[in-house]
Design a protein around this motif. Structure first.
Motif, PDB file in Angstrom:
ATOM      1  N   ILE A  98      13.300  -6.568   3.112  1.00  0.00           N
ATOM      2  CA  ILE A  98      11.965  -6.091   3.494  1.00  0.00           C
ATOM      3  C   ILE A  98      10.984  -7.253   3.376  1.00  0.00           C
ATOM      4  O   ILE A  98      11.243  -8.229   2.666  1.00  0.00           O
ATOM      5  N   VAL A  99       9.869  -7.139   4.101  1.00  0.00           N
ATOM      6  CA  VAL A  99       8.818  -8.171   4.087  1.00  0.00           C
ATOM      7  C   VAL A  99       7.497  -7.481   3.721  1.00  0.00           C
ATOM      8  O   VAL A  99       7.164  -6.447   4.294  1.00  0.00           O
ATOM      9  N   VAL A 100       6.803  -8.041   2.742  1.00  0.00           N
ATOM     10  CA  VAL A 100       5.497  -7.538   2.326  1.00  0.00           C
ATOM     11  C   VAL A 100       4.441  -8.587   2.656  1.00  0.00           C
ATOM     12  O   VAL A 100       4.593  -9.755   2.302  1.00  0.00           O
ATOM     13  N   PHE A 101       3.343  -8.160   3.343  1.00  0.00           N
ATOM     14  CA  PHE A 101       2.265  -9.075   3.724  1.00  0.00           C
ATOM     15  C   PHE A 101       1.092  -8.934   2.746  1.00  0.00           C
ATOM     16  O   PHE A 101       0.987  -7.948   2.010  1.00  0.00           O
ATOM     17  N   SER A 102       0.224  -9.930   2.780  1.00  0.00           N
ATOM     18  CA  SER A 102      -0.924  -9.899   1.874  1.00  0.00           C
ATOM     19  C   SER A 102      -1.879  -8.761   2.182  1.00  0.00           C
ATOM     20  O   SER A 102      -2.657  -8.340   1.343  1.00  0.00           O
ATOM     21  N   CYS A 103      -1.841  -8.226   3.418  1.00  0.00           N
ATOM     22  CA  CYS A 103      -2.691  -7.087   3.757  1.00  0.00           C
ATOM     23  C   CYS A 103      -2.179  -5.796   3.154  1.00  0.00           C
ATOM     24  O   CYS A 103      -2.850  -4.767   3.227  1.00  0.00           O
ATOM     25  N   GLY A 104      -0.957  -5.795   2.554  1.00  0.00           N
ATOM     26  CA  GLY A 104      -0.435  -4.621   1.901  1.00  0.00           C
ATOM     27  C   GLY A 104       0.562  -3.833   2.719  1.00  0.00           C
ATOM     28  O   GLY A 104       1.095  -2.826   2.245  1.00  0.00           O
ATOM     29  N   HIS A 105       0.831  -4.246   3.958  1.00  0.00           N
ATOM     30  CA  HIS A 105       1.769  -3.516   4.803  1.00  0.00           C
ATOM     31  C   HIS A 105       3.191  -3.992   4.519  1.00  0.00           C
ATOM     32  O   HIS A 105       3.438  -5.185   4.269  1.00  0.00           O
ATOM     33  N   LEU A 106       4.142  -3.069   4.628  1.00  0.00           N
ATOM     34  CA  LEU A 106       5.548  -3.325   4.292  1.00  0.00           C
ATOM     35  C   LEU A 106       6.402  -2.996   5.515  1.00  0.00           C
ATOM     36  O   LEU A 106       6.142  -2.012   6.224  1.00  0.00           O
ATOM     37  N   TYR A 107       7.412  -3.860   5.782  1.00  0.00           N
ATOM     38  CA  TYR A 107       8.266  -3.677   6.950  1.00  0.00           C
ATOM     39  C   TYR A 107       9.707  -3.999   6.572  1.00  0.00           C
ATOM     40  O   TYR A 107       9.996  -4.803   5.671  1.00  0.00           O
ATOM     41  N   HIS A 108      10.648  -3.371   7.329  1.00  0.00           N
ATOM     42  CA  HIS A 108      12.034  -3.817   7.304  1.00  0.00           C
ATOM     43  C   HIS A 108      12.165  -5.036   8.194  1.00  0.00           C
ATOM     44  O   HIS A 108      11.518  -5.118   9.250  1.00  0.00           O
ATOM     45  N   VAL A 109      13.017  -5.969   7.792  1.00  0.00           N
ATOM     46  CA  VAL A 109      13.206  -7.181   8.599  1.00  0.00           C
ATOM     47  C   VAL A 109      13.759  -6.812   9.965  1.00  0.00           C
ATOM     48  O   VAL A 109      13.363  -7.388  10.996  1.00  0.00           O
ATOM     49  N   GLN A 110      14.663  -5.835  10.004  1.00  0.00           N
ATOM     50  CA  GLN A 110      15.242  -5.438  11.281  1.00  0.00           C
ATOM     51  C   GLN A 110      14.160  -4.879  12.218  1.00  0.00           C
ATOM     52  O   GLN A 110      14.178  -5.140  13.421  1.00  0.00           O
TER      53      GLN A 110
ATOM     54  N   ARG B   3       0.818  -1.202   0.000  1.00  0.00           N
ATOM     55  CA  ARG B   3       0.000   0.000   0.000  1.00  0.00           C
ATOM     56  C   ARG B   3       0.862   1.267   0.000  1.00  0.00           C
ATOM     57  O   ARG B   3       0.517   2.266  -0.613  1.00  0.00           O
ATOM     58  N   GLN B   4       1.958   1.264   0.770  1.00  0.00           N
ATOM     59  CA  GLN B   4       2.833   2.420   0.848  1.00  0.00           C
ATOM     60  C   GLN B   4       4.254   1.988   0.506  1.00  0.00           C
ATOM     61  O   GLN B   4       4.561   0.801   0.429  1.00  0.00           O
ATOM     62  N   ASP B   5       5.094   2.994   0.358  1.00  0.00           N
ATOM     63  CA  ASP B   5       6.503   2.718   0.086  1.00  0.00           C
ATOM     64  C   ASP B   5       7.362   2.998   1.303  1.00  0.00           C
ATOM     65  O   ASP B   5       8.547   3.295   1.182  1.00  0.00           O
ATOM     66  N   PHE B   6       6.750   2.921   2.495  1.00  0.00           N
ATOM     67  CA  PHE B   6       7.533   3.121   3.713  1.00  0.00           C
ATOM     68  C   PHE B   6       7.175   2.032   4.700  1.00  0.00           C
ATOM     69  O   PHE B   6       6.113   1.411   4.636  1.00  0.00           O
ATOM     70  N   CYS B   7       8.117   1.806   5.648  1.00  0.00           N
ATOM     71  CA  CYS B   7       7.938   0.787   6.680  1.00  0.00           C
ATOM     72  C   CYS B   7       6.902   1.278   7.680  1.00  0.00           C
ATOM     73  O   CYS B   7       6.922   2.438   8.110  1.00  0.00           O
ATOM     74  N   ASN B   8       5.961   0.395   8.073  1.00  0.00           N
ATOM     75  CA  ASN B   8       4.888   0.765   8.976  1.00  0.00           C
ATOM     76  C   ASN B   8       5.311   0.764  10.435  1.00  0.00           C
ATOM     77  O   ASN B   8       4.487   1.005  11.312  1.00  0.00           O
ATOM     78  N   ILE B   9       6.597   0.489  10.706  1.00  0.00           N
ATOM     79  CA  ILE B   9       7.096   0.552  12.084  1.00  0.00           C
ATOM     80  C   ILE B   9       7.964   1.798  12.272  1.00  0.00           C
ATOM     81  O   ILE B   9       7.686   2.636  13.123  1.00  0.00           O
TER      82      ILE B   9
ATOM     83  N   GLN C 259      13.019  -6.367  15.865  1.00  0.00           N
ATOM     84  CA  GLN C 259      12.990  -5.571  17.091  1.00  0.00           C
ATOM     85  C   GLN C 259      11.640  -5.665  17.786  1.00  0.00           C
ATOM     86  O   GLN C 259      11.547  -5.615  19.007  1.00  0.00           O
ATOM     87  N   LYS C 260      10.556  -5.775  16.999  1.00  0.00           N
ATOM     88  CA  LYS C 260       9.219  -5.875  17.573  1.00  0.00           C
ATOM     89  C   LYS C 260       8.819  -7.308  17.895  1.00  0.00           C
ATOM     90  O   LYS C 260       7.689  -7.558  18.341  1.00  0.00           O
ATOM     91  N   GLU C 261       9.717  -8.280  17.631  1.00  0.00           N
ATOM     92  CA  GLU C 261       9.451  -9.700  17.932  1.00  0.00           C
ATOM     93  C   GLU C 261       8.165 -10.159  17.268  1.00  0.00           C
ATOM     94  O   GLU C 261       7.257 -10.676  17.884  1.00  0.00           O
ATOM     95  N   CYS C 262       8.058  -9.918  15.940  1.00  0.00           N
ATOM     96  CA  CYS C 262       6.869 -10.315  15.185  1.00  0.00           C
ATOM     97  C   CYS C 262       7.109 -11.583  14.388  1.00  0.00           C
ATOM     98  O   CYS C 262       6.398 -11.854  13.437  1.00  0.00           O
ATOM     99  N   GLY C 263       8.099 -12.353  14.705  1.00  0.00           N
ATOM    100  CA  GLY C 263       8.336 -13.595  13.968  1.00  0.00           C
ATOM    101  C   GLY C 263       8.464 -14.772  14.891  1.00  0.00           C
ATOM    102  O   GLY C 263       8.607 -14.658  16.105  1.00  0.00           O
ATOM    103  N   TRP C 264       8.373 -15.950  14.326  1.00  0.00           N
ATOM    104  CA  TRP C 264       8.600 -17.178  15.086  1.00  0.00           C
ATOM    105  C   TRP C 264       9.277 -18.172  14.154  1.00  0.00           C
ATOM    106  O   TRP C 264       9.241 -18.055  12.936  1.00  0.00           O
TER     107      TRP C 264
END
Length: 1393
Positions: free
Chosen positions: A1250-1262, A1229-1235, A1266-1271
């Motif tokens: 970077i990681v892109v989700f099906s909801c359209g949000h984009l994040y840096h892996v770092q 949806r955007q060209d910037f990280c949502n964090i 930092q937000k502990e959003c992975g497993w």
């Protein structure tokens, strides 16, 4: 100017006066060949002309406008308003076809043909080729534009004064598409179809300006309007633009400056309307802004042209049809003691109103008013005054609407007017049709230039005529109805003028009292006309009912309005005198007076009228009505002698009482007469007739009224006579003898008569009278005297019943119990009454005597009896309710139980009494114990009386005494009913915990008395022992119950043997009945033996189906084959074909179908062939059985194949859509990280993932790390992530459960991006890993169920789970299967060779 001669038009300057001072050049009629009009009619004469005049206007050239070809029905209206318009002779021919249902408003609007203008329009088009009319406007003159570019100007006399333009100009500029006159009637603006605008001087007909560059070329002029500023005008072209025209004159040179106010590129404007103030409001502060309203296809705008251009308001339309045409109309309206302009605008079927006012700060404030909704598409909207609007819809129906009440006052049909539409100009056909499709669609209904309003009048332009509309004055509206002979409607309308409730009122001036006086005079005149009309139109020949009906429609109306106007003298001195000419009218008049007399609207009538009234009612036998009238009339207006004589003769006692009381102050004579009526029947002891009862009740009410100070039948006795009347009545009642007494007459005859007539009511009358006595010594003496007389008359007389005597002493006891009692009564009399009521030798009136004694005891007070003596007398007389009262005082509740059981009328109430007593906290434990002991003593009687209530009582209060209670009951039948109720499970009662022996006892009793309910009891009860229950069932040969118990025990073969034995017995019964003659057998469907056999077979098949689940093949054969053999043997026993054989074959086939589930087909066929019945080669007889088995096999095979195909197709669909979903590309949806909210390429020289989700949000892996959003394993490609923004609360805190609809991706991508130094293009390296976690799979299942509905696999799963009865766990929501969804499967058809 006002062209109608209405009384309120005096403030306006007549147009004729304006035109007389103008310097006009003469018109060369020969040049234009315009016909001359010798004496042209004025507009005033047109509007005020008589509708019934004989000479109709005839056009000079009838071939041009042939009136015979017109649609004569087009003038019919819903309110008769248009029936006086147009050709009067024509209307006289068609008047009979009009609808005579005139509304309450009458004809509000006058629509008149302008004959002079219409004739000259037609002649100009025919003789000088002026063209058809295209536009019309009105100011001090009337101007009509034509299709050949000419403008015809008429004065108020409909004479043609100017013809502006030439045909050469029309050829160059095209048709006149818009026209406007300034406020002082000196200038005329004409807009043309090819875009030019001309200005003319109306004083001399000179062309002042020709404007060709005011707007873009190639567009037609749709509107051109003068403002209140004579140097300012506005125009609107077919491009949708609006321009301001500023006229200048410098050094004798006229010029025009144009300014664009609204561009059509922003939305096409199709209607403009400047605010033009009438002469009285030229100095209004709002006029300095020069307001202009514009309507586009989507909204309206209100702008100010002065002092600088300013937009004051925009208002979007509500949803409407695209072809609906916008309308605008200004009007100055008084609102809250101030006058401000209101803008009415519409598009479609809704009219909105905007109040525009100037604030103190100098700004314009727009206030929205209540809107008006109509069920039509409006194509024209005009004000005719501050309260009334005139609308025209797309069907050319004209509607007059009252704005404050939003009421439609009148509807007229304008079809015959043949309105001119401006569609050609909206489509700009003269310039090539270069308009938008939306504007062309709106133009289909445009008639802006065909309807023009000015000073309370509206002009309508037709293709060959011109019409003018104005509101009728109030007198004209009434006279119009009178000419139609609609007198009732005319009076109703006049009364609305009188009360101020009429709408669109014109011509009523002055203060309210003066206006009412004028209306009253008109109504009086109308009433006299109505009376003459009624007498004149009365049918002279025919049935009397017709004449009565005729006057019934007239006379009540006359009376009603005379009384409303308070014109009683008019009613009796003029109208009644006229109606005396007709006997029927006289009778109807006199009868119509009754409701007004009864409601006191008429109290005093003239003596001749009263005399006629009495004679008419008497001669026609209307005695009830006559009596009602007499008692409501002023007695001073009556001839008392005549009235009294008539009342005696016709037994009008109410009227007679009224006349004696009010006329002669005599209150005793009416009583004597009433006693004379009822005394003979009462003395003789015969049953009273209905008439005697009515007279007796009337006498009691009259006495009650006299003693209470009220007049009979209405009103009050004068205060100075109240005491005198009361004493006179007492003296009359206590008379020792009547006036005409005989030797046999009893003493105190009047009290005797009243007591025998109705003792209780007479005593009630005395009781109400005694309550009013306070310190009146004379009245207290009368009170004591009457009591002594009552005791003397009733106690020593055997003629009175116990109820009457008891009523007397109850009355006395209540009087003695009062605080300020002054009566004296000997107490020994009450003891005598007690002995009289409790006499045991008299069985007559037992309940009545007991009830009287109860009432006497309930009074209490001074009436005190010896309770022991009273109890002994009550028990002796069997007054158990009296005993109950006495026992309750002593708290002997167990004795009260005996009273209930002994009382035959209340013995069934003992259960409720015992239950209430044992649950009442007020009783002591000892008292409750005594009651329980009493219940146990009489338990046999209680159970015999009502087993169910007894069981309820014992279950609530005697659970521990159940064995004792059972031992007390000796009768087995009663015991069976009691135990059935006691052990029956019921809502609201917990199951009674009793020993197993009691349940087995009930089981034994069920086998004896009700074996049909045995199985039901075994199913619902679990408190019996199996072995003992089996023994009891075998003892009484209850095979079905035995089989159920053996099955419950686990003895399958024993239970099967019992069921098989029942089947054999019923088969034997059926085969034995088959040998009887056919006429002695019932029909097949109603044969009870066959029904019992079918039920038995269903039971044994169900038993085999239940038990075969846990048996091996051999054990199954041991169950099914004996059953099959039994059915086949029964067929063998039937030696000849009978009606039962077919039924047995069907039952055998049912057994085969059921056993084929558990036993193989070859084994069944082998068993059948081994049977001796089919051992002789008669295979044709078993062909039906075998084919039926094969059909079942084919059906099951088809069902299995279909189910497998559905499951495979559903699985393929799921996998295919899952594969396409996980292969779908992702779009951020955007060209910037949502964090971190930084661009995904934070640094050009840094390569980061970077990681892109099906909801359209984009994040840096770092950032995700930092937000502990992975497993999963960190720093691995297969590490799985969740969207931080979607899976957290507002992006804050720890992630929560993801939203399955949007937050998880079907395919997650890890993208590695490398950026070089080139700013335009960026090289990227992308690595994509596709995987699904558990949450994503659940989300996918949810999405699939939402977008596709339940799969067929889920439907089949639900159906199978529903059949097995197991609870179905639903991993995802399944929609209910609609009723229309069925698996239409059937076995293949049999093919016979």
């Amino acid at each position: 100017m006002d062209m109608s001669r209405s009384p309120d038009a005096g403030t306006l300057l007549g147009a004729s006066a304006q035109l007389n001072v103008m310097d006009m050049d003469s018109i060369d009629d020969k040049e234009f060949d315009i016909p001359q009009v010798d004496t042209p009619p004025t507009l005033e004469s047109i509007l005020s002309q008589v509708e019934d005049e004989e000479d109709a206007f005839v056009l000079e050239d009838t071939c041009v406008m042939n009136t015979d070809n017109m649609d004569t029905h087009s003038w019919d209206t819903s309110s008769l308003a248009s029936s006086d318009s147009g050709d009067p002779a024509h209307l006289k021919r068609k008047r009979k076809t009009l609808d005579l249902n005139t509304g309450v408003h009458g004809s509000v609007l006058r629509l008149s043909l302008l004959k002079g203008i219409s004739a000259q329009i037609v002649a100009a088009a025919d003789k000088v080729d002026a063209g058809l009319p295209t536009a019309i406007t009105m100011g001090g003159v009337i101007a009509v534009g034509t299709s050949h570019g000419l403008a015809l100007v008429f004065d108020t006399n409909q004479a043609l004064r100017l013809c502006l333009g030439t045909k050469s100009t029309g050829a160059e500029f095209g048709a006149i598409s818009a026209i406007s006159i300034n406020h002082d009637c000196t200038r005329l603006l004409c807009g043309f179809a090819k875009g030019q605008i001309t200005m003319w001087d109306l004083a001399n007909g000179k062309l002042l300006r020709t404007i060709t560059d005011a707007h873009p070329p190639g567009t037609a002029i749709l509107h051109v309007k003068f403002t209140d500023d004579p140097t300012l005008a506005v125009c609107n072209d077919s491009g949708g633009s609006v321009f301001e025209l500023a006229f200048r004159r410098v050094m004798g040179m006229r010029s025009c400056d144009s300014r664009c106010l609204f561009s059509g590129s922003k939305g096409e404007v199709c209607c403009v309307e400047p605010l033009r103030a009438p002469p009285d409001f030229r100095d209004h502060p709002i006029t300095q802004y020069c307001l202009l309203a514009m309507a586009s296809l989507t909204k309206i705008l209100v702008i100010g042209l002065k002092p600088q251009l300013n937009v004051w308001m925009t208002f979007p339309y509500s949803k409407s049809d695209a072809s609906s045409i916008p309308q605008l109309a200004w009007q100055f309206v008084p609102v809250q003691k101030t006058v401000n302009p209101i803008l009415a605008f519409s598009k479609g079927d809704t009219v909105h109103f905007l109040l525009v006012k100037k604030e103190e700060m100098g700004t314009i404030h727009v206030i929205k008013q209540r809107h008006l909704h109509l069920s039509c598409d409006i194509i024209s909207l005009n004000w005719i005054n501050g309260r009334t609007l005139v609308l025209v819809d797309s069907h050319e129906k004209l509607q007059v609407v009252d704005r404050p009440t939003q009421e439609i006052l009148e509807t007229q049909d304008l079809e015959q007017v043949q309105l001119v539409y401006n569609s050609r100009h909206f489509k700009s056909l003269a310039t090539g049709g270069n308009v938008s499709q939306a504007l062309a669609l709106v133009g289909e209904k445009a008639c802006y230039q065909s309807v023009s309003s000015y000073a309370g009048q509206i002009l309508c332009l037709g293709t060959k005529s011109a019409h003018i509309m104005a509101l009728r004055t109030w007198k004209e509206r009434i006279d119009f109805l009178l000419k139609k002979e609609h007198f009732v409607e005319a009076l109703s309308l006049a009364w609305s003028f009188h009360e101020g409730t009429a709408k669109a009122v014109v011509g009523l001036q002055g203060d309210p009292q003066k206006r009412k006086g004028v209306v009253v005079n008109k109504m009086v005149e109308t009433l006299l006309q109505f009376t003459e009309y009624a007498l004149k139109k009365c049918p002279e020949h025919g049935k009397i009912q017709l004449m009565e009906q005729h006057f019934q429609d007239v006379v009540p109306v006359l009376v009603d309005y005379c009384l409303l106007l308070q014109k009683v003298d008019l009613l009796f001195n003029q109208l009644y005198v006229h109606l005396l000419e007709n006997a029927v009218a006289k009778g109807v008049f006199l009868e119509s007076l009754e409701p007004y007399i009864i409601t006191y609207r008429l109290g005093h009538l003239p003596t001749p009228v009263i005399r006629d009234l009495l004679s008419h009612y008497h001669d026609n036998g209307m005695m009830d009505s006559l009596e009602r009238c007499i008692v409501h009339l002023d007695v001073t207006s009556l001839d008392i002698q005549q009235v009294v004589q008539m009342c005696w003769q016709n037994q009008l006692y109410d009227a007679m009482i009224y006349v004696f009381n009010r006329g002669m102050n005599d209150y005793i004579t009416p009583m004597e007469k009433l006693f004379a009526v009822i005394s003979p029947g009462v003395k003789e002891g015969r049953s009273l007739t209905d008439k005697d009862v009515v007279m007796g009740n009337k006498l009691l009410v009259y006495i009650s009224c006299c003693l209470a100070g009220r007049a009979y039948p209405l009103g009050d006795i004068p205060e100075d006579l109240v005491v005198q009347v009361k004493n006179q009545v007492f003296e009359f009642l206590i008379r020792l003898h009547s006036g005409d007494s005989s030797e046999e007459e009893e003493v105190f005859p009047f009290i005797h008569t009243l007591l025998h007539f109705d003792t209780r009511e007479f005593l009630n009358v005395l009781a109400m009278t005694f309550d009013d006595f306070k310190n009146d010594k004379q009245a207290l003496e009368y009170q004591q005297r009457i009591v002594d007389i009552l005791l003397q008359v009733m106690v020593d007389s055997p003629d009175f019943t116990p109820s009457q005597v008891g009523g007397l002493f109850t009355f006395l006891a209540r009087q003695l119990a009062k605080r300020n009692n002054t009566l004296f009564v000997n107490r020994k009399l009450f003891d005598q009454v007690l002995e009289f009521l409790c006499c045991p030798d008299d069985d007559a009136r037992h309940a009545e005597r007991q009830q009287v004694l109860l009432e006497l005891l309930q009074v209490g007070g001074v009436v005190q009896f010896d309770e022991e003596r009273l109890l002994a007398l009550a028990e002796k007389a069997k007054f158990y309710q009296i005993c109950e009262v006495l026992f309750e005082k002593k708290h002997l509740y167990d004795s009260i139980v005996d009273c209930y059981l002994k009382d035959p009328l209340r013995k069934r109430e003992v259960f409720n009494y015992i239950h209430d007593l044992l649950t009442t906290p007020g009783c002591s434990s000892e008292e409750k114990h005594k009651v329980k002991h009493k219940v146990l003593q009489h338990v046999q009687d209680l159970v015999s009386m009502d087993p169910r209530k007894s069981a309820d009582l014992i279950q609530c209060h005697f659970k521990d005494e159940v064995p004792v209670i059972i031992s007390e009951i000796q009768d087995d039948q009663i015991l069976f009913r009691f135990l059935s109720c006691l052990l029956e499970p019921r809502e609201g009662f917990s199951s009674c915990s009793v020993d197993q022996e009691i349940h087995e006892l009930l089981l034994d009793l069920l086998c004896r008395f009700d074996p049909q309910q045995l199985l039901n009891f075994l199913h619902t009860s679990q408190h019996y022992r199996l072995e003992e229950a089996i023994q009891i069932a075998e003892k009484y040969h209850c095979n079905e119950a035995t089989a159920y118990l053996l099955e419950k025990k686990g003895d399958i073969h024993g239970a099967f043997a019992q069921l098989l034995q029942i089947l054999k017995e019923r088969l034997h019964v059926l085969t034995s009945e088959g040998e009887e003659p056919a006429e002695r057998r019932g029909e097949e469907d109603g044969d009870p033996a066959r029904t019992r056999l079918q039920d038995c077979l269903k039971n044994i098949i169900s038993f085999c189906n239940r038990t075969c689940q846990n048996l091996d093949q051999q054990q199954r054969k041991e169950l099914w084959f004996p059953l099959l053999d039994t059915m086949m043997v029964s067929q063998k026993e039937m030696k000849e074909p009978r009606h039962s054989s077919e039924g047995l074959k069907k039952m055998t086939l049912e057994v085969l179908n059921s056993m084929s589930i558990f036993i193989s087909l070859p084994a069944i066929i082998q068993q059948i062939l081994q049977d001796p019945l089919y051992g002789k080669g008669k295979l044709a007889e078993i062909q039906g059985l075998i084919l039926g088995m094969l059909d079942t096999f084919s059906y099951e095979q088809t069902l299995l194949e279909t189910t497998t195909s559905l499951l495979n197709h559903d699985l393929h669909w799921s996998l295919a859509h899952l594969r396409s979903a996980v292969r779908r590309g992702l779009h951020p949806r955007q060209d910037f990280c949502n964090i971190c909210l930084q661009n995904y390429k934070r640094r050009q020289d840094l390569s980061e993932q970077i990681v892109v989700f099906s909801c359209g949000h984009l994040y840096h892996v770092q950032c995700l790390q930092q937000k502990e959003c992975g497993w999963g394993a960190a720093s691995e490609l297969l590490q799985q992530w969740r969207c931080y923004k979607c899976s957290s609360h507002g992006g804050k805190g720890r992630p929560t459960e993801p939203n399955r609809a949007r937050t998880t991706s079907l395919a997650q991508s890890r993208i590695t991006s490398t950026h070089d130094s080139i700013p335009v293009s960026h090289g990227k390296k992308v690595a994509t890993v596709v995987s699904l976690d558990l949450q994503q799979e659940l989300s996918w299942d949810e999405t699939r169920s939402l977008y596709r509905g339940p799969s067929r696999l889920s439907i089949l799963s639900e159906l199978s789970q529903g059949q097995t009865g197991e609870p179905a766990g639903r991993p995802f929501p399944v929609q209910p299967v609609p009723d229309s969804c069925y698996l239409k499967l059937c076995p293949p058809p049999l093919l016979e060779e």
